[in-house]
Design an enzyme around this catalytic site. Structure first.
Site, PDB file in Angstrom:
ATOM      1  CG  MET A  87      -2.021   1.009   1.172  1.00  0.00           C
ATOM      2  SD  MET A  87      -3.351   0.589   2.317  1.00  0.00           S
ATOM      3  CE  MET A  87      -2.550   0.851   3.874  1.00  0.00           C
ATOM      4  CD  GLU A 121      -2.111  -3.218   8.607  1.00  0.00           C
ATOM      5  OE1 GLU A 121      -2.878  -2.848   7.704  1.00  0.00           O
ATOM      6  OE2 GLU A 121      -0.898  -2.963   8.631  1.00  0.00           O
ATOM      7  N   GLY A 127       2.197   7.714   2.586  1.00  0.00           N
ATOM      8  CA  GLY A 127       2.003   6.820   3.716  1.00  0.00           C
ATOM      9  C   GLY A 127       0.618   7.015   4.294  1.00  0.00           C
ATOM     10  CB  THR A 180       5.914  -6.505   6.518  1.00  0.00           C
ATOM     11  OG1 THR A 180       6.040  -5.248   7.172  1.00  0.00           O
ATOM     12  CG2 THR A 180       6.349  -7.610   7.465  1.00  0.00           C
TER      13      THR A 180
END
Lengths: 392, 248
Positions: free
Chosen positions: A127, A249, A133, A160
């Protein structure tokens, strides 16, 4: 008597299983993989054997079909020993597996869930970008329709599981990209596999403060062609599925903070009753008592909040944002403070690696940034709360 | 073959034990409970037997209603169904053996594989008493188990080494630590266990009087041991052993 943290017998059995696995197999390797900044792939595959990688995915596609509370339990327990490894687990099992299980079609689930639930494939989600961000809708990655294909171009940052080693990228990613003009909210979600031409590992990031047992990478998309079958959901409408997946999440990231805080409280509590100064255990002194008691109370407050929210979270529904942001806002800073107090209680011993609290403290900091900065949570929550007159 | 195994719900052996004020037991407030670790070896072995020979694994617990958690754990590992003989009384080993004997007379398993002892009271009696009440052969402290042609060959840990014993089935085998490596209850296993049958009965239903034959008078903590000492050299060690410990 109902137990908020283990609402059913299955949750209790799950917690005991994970805790016992963590004590025997996760805790002993944590320090080494932190030191060497490596992802422990064999250990990750063991999570697959136990059915943990697909904790919330449908059983017919290799998942275990459990709920948000189960996911929270697994993250709390793994993180109590190794937050870095747990972060790799989260990126795979929540950001990829759960995301596809909720938002994909049966055909897409059948293609990718069995391999990711078993651990054969390592997955992640893309993303953020070098220049976008918190302002996620400002992303620059675009996907242009071309016949039966989409062509993706852009750069994704802070991914990640973007790499599984220093040179090799992860296997499968869910990638958000704009399908409308750059200034619209028209974002779509795509499955992009390793090996597609133009899809490459830009860099594996080194020198992270914490969470060093998980990899963080920049991935580059240069006119990557994917077939229409790799489009997840309705074109241009991925913001909803993005928000839906961000809820679980954030709740599981908050659960990771719980693991860090719990272990920190245990370590400072143990130390303070064994260590003596001026002839008495240090836990008879008020300054130490304040560290321990406040840490425990804050941990339990955060824990109650997380399990309460997880208990109400339906994985395929929308609209939990105030509290899924709220748990992470509270717990990330709480865990950082609790780990900090643990270091303080242990003094010099807390500052070196042997007692683990310095690693927990470094890992705790990431949770104020990743998966939404605390400032992003404050922004989201205040915007949503402004719609309310009363809190029920 | 039909394999019967047992699980006991015990207090977490890693917790610090405190004796209660009137010395009738240990403090159980805030204590965690789990499956007796020796029973994990028994359950694992039962599942391995089923995997190799086919059949069914029945797991039995004698204890409080909360012991359904330990039974579910055994079913999540792979046992097929469970029986809880529910009682809130603290049973002595003899009563447990008589309750199990009645369950076994109903179930008629080909073999019983159970933990050699429970890590809470460490009495190490139930298996032996059970074999006696059933008039079955027994092989205790098993580190290996082979079943063929109606016989079990059991490698046993005994004082001074190991021994091998052959017993005709049906028999009672008690498990020691090196028998196997117990598997974890996998998540799919946990979800499946939810739907496996769990029957509940009471000692009364089985016609067993569980009034204790062994009376506990008092619990007492062992004397605290003094800290050890590191000596300079061998001569100092010999000196201490001779003059202070007086063992030479």
């Amino acid at each position: 008597m109902s137990d908020l943290f283990n609402p059913t017998e299955e949750h209790q059995v799950l917690r005991e299983m994970v805790r016992s696995f963590v004590e025997k197999e996760v805790a002993p390797q944590a320090e080494e993989f932190d030191k060497t900044e490596q992802f422990n792939r064999p250990l990750f595959n063991k999570l697959g054997e136990l059915g943990l990688l697909g904790v919330t995915a449908q059983p017919e596609f290799g998942g275990s079909g459990m709920d948000a509370v189960a996911a929270v339990i697994v993250h709390e327990e793994l993180s109590a020993a190794d937050p870095g490894f747990c972060l790799a687990y989260l990126a795979h099992s929540m950001l990829f597996v759960n995301n596809l299980a909720v938002n994909g079609t049966d055909e897409q689930r059948a293609r990718f869930l069995p391999g990711t639930c078993s651990g054969e494939l390592v997955g992640g989600m893309c993303m953020s970008e070098p220049d976008a961000g918190t302002d996620v809708l400002g992303m620059g990655t675009v996907a242009v329709e071309d016949g039966d294909e989409y062509v993706l171009t852009g750069r994704k940052m802070w991914i990640t599981n973007g790499a599984v080693s220093d040179t090799e990228m992860g296997d499968i990613f869910l990638v958000y990209a704009k399908t409308g003009s750059r200034d619209t909210r028209e974002i779509s979600l795509f499955l992009v596999e390793k090996g597609r031409e133009g899809f490459s590992l830009g860099q594996k990031l080194h020198g992270k403060l914490g969470m060093r047992a998980s990899t963080t990478a920049e991935l580059v998309l240069e006119e990557v062609r994917v077939p229409r079958e790799n489009l997840v959901g309705t074109p241009g409408k991925a913001v909803k599925s993005m928000m839906r997946n961000l809820a679980i999440e954030r709740v599981t990231l908050a659960a990771m903070s719980l693991g860090i805080a719990r272990r920190s409280v245990e370590i400072m509590n143990d130390y303070a009753r064994e260590r003596t100064s001026f002839g008495r255990p240090i836990n008879v002194y008020g300054q130490i008592q304040r560290h321990i008691a406040e840490s425990y109370a804050e941990f339990m407050a955060g824990r109650s909040y997380v399990y309460h929210v997880a208990g109400q979270l339906e994985l395929d529904a929308f609209g939990h944002r105030v509290d899924s942001d709220g748990v992470k806002l509270y717990c990330s800073t709480m865990a950082k403070n609790v780990a900090d107090r643990a270091i303080q209680v242990l003094g010099g011993y807390g500052y070196v690696s042997e007692y683990n609290v310095e690693r927990l403290w470094r890992d705790a900091k990431l949770l104020e940034i990743g998966g939404g900065t605390i400032e992003a949570h404050q922004k989201n929550m205040t915007r949503d709360l402004a719609q309310l007159d009363k809190i029920r | 073959m039909k394999i019967l195994t047992t699980v006991k719900r015990v207090t977490d052996p890693n917790m610090k034990i405190k004796i209660n004020a009137d010395a009738t037991g240990v403090v159980t407030d805030g204590v965690e409970y789990q499956m007796n670790s020796f029973d994990e070896y028994g359950v694992e072995e039962a599942i391995v037997l089923k995997e190799n020979h086919g059949g069914e694994v029945v797991v039995v617990s004698v204890g409080p209603s909360a012991a359904t958690k330990e039974l579910r754990t055994a079913m999540a590992m792979g046992a097929d169904r469970a029986i809880l003989v529910e009682t809130d009384e603290k049973l002595d080993s003899d009563a447990v053996a008589r309750v199990l004997a009645e369950v076994i007379r109903k179930e008629e398993p080909d073999i019983v594989v159970m933990g050699k002892q429970a890590v809470d009271s460490d009495r190490n009696q139930a298996g032996q008493l059970l074999a006696a009440y059933l008039d079955w052969p027994q092989a205790t402290f098993a580190f290996s188990l082979e079943v063929a042609d109606g016989w079990a060959t059991v490698g046993r840990e005994v004082d001074g080494g190991t021994s091998t014993k052959r017993v005709k089935l049906p028999a009672v085998v008690t498990a020691d630590l090196r028998l196997n490596e117990p598997r974890y209850a996998s998540l799919p296993g946990i979800m499946k266990a939810k739907r496996k049958p769990l029957d509940t009965m009471t000692p009364d239903d089985l016609g067993v009087d569980v009034a204790p034959k062994v009376k506990v008078l008092k619990y007492e903590a062992p004397e605290e041991r003094a800290a050890g000492e590191i000596v300079e050299d061998l001569d100092a060690l010999i000196g201490k052993l001779r003059d202070e410990a007086r063992v030479l």
